[in-house]
Design an enzyme around this catalytic site. Structure first.
Site, PDB file in Angstrom:
ATOM      1  CB  ILE A 122      -0.914   0.034   1.243  1.00 56.06           C
ATOM      2  CG1 ILE A 122      -1.726  -1.257   1.352  1.00 56.06           C
ATOM      3  CG2 ILE A 122      -1.789   1.279   1.229  1.00 56.06           C
ATOM      4  CD1 ILE A 122      -2.675  -1.514   0.210  1.00 56.06           C
ATOM      5  CD  GLU A 123       3.233   5.034  -4.122  1.00 56.14           C
ATOM      6  OE1 GLU A 123       3.842   6.091  -4.399  1.00 56.14           O
ATOM      7  OE2 GLU A 123       3.017   4.136  -4.971  1.00 56.14           O
TER       8      GLU A 123
END
Length: 137
Positions: A122-123
């Protein structure tokens, strides 16, 4: 009609545990869990959603090899990256990388990377403020 996509409506994540996934995405990322269509579950944010499929109980049609932990997702933050980092710390969520400079579809961003319960990358990203603009602020 053009075959080019105009916007994203939803995407699908295959997960090992829908309850654990909902807890993470609502508590850590501020999304809203919604039930629909005979008990299916989605995570809503803005005008988009993530439909959740339980591994081994997916819906047709589906990806050729739906697998928990195979996604790499980037979310643009509504607030600052610094606020997100502070929130992650208070939620005891480890940051794997960052803040780092990256390039998004809309231009330069600053990002941090973490993992959801299935190991999906997850960015979390915020638009980069150019130095001259930051100094004037």
């Amino acid at each position: 009609m053009s075959a080019a996509a105009a916007a994203r409506d939803h995407l699908v994540l295959t997960v090992a545990d829908i309850g654990r996934t909902c807890d993470f995405y609502t508590r850590v990322l501020g999304m809203r869990m919604v039930r629909f269509a005979e008990g299916r579950v989605a995570l809503h944010f803005g005008r988009q959603k993530i439909n959740l499929h339980q591994a081994g109980r997916t819906f047709d049609p589906k990806a050729a090899a739906p697998t928990p932990g195979s996604a790499d997702l980037c979310f643009l933050l509504a607030g600052s990256l610094e606020d997100a980092v502070a929130h992650l710390g208070s939620a005891r969520i480890a940051i794997e990388l960052g803040p780092v400079e990256r390039t998004a579809a809309s231009g330069p961003i600053r990002s941090v990377y973490l993992r959801d319960p299935d190991g999906n990358l997850i960015e979390l990203a915020a638009p980069r403020v150019p130095s001259a603009m930051a100094a004037a602020a």
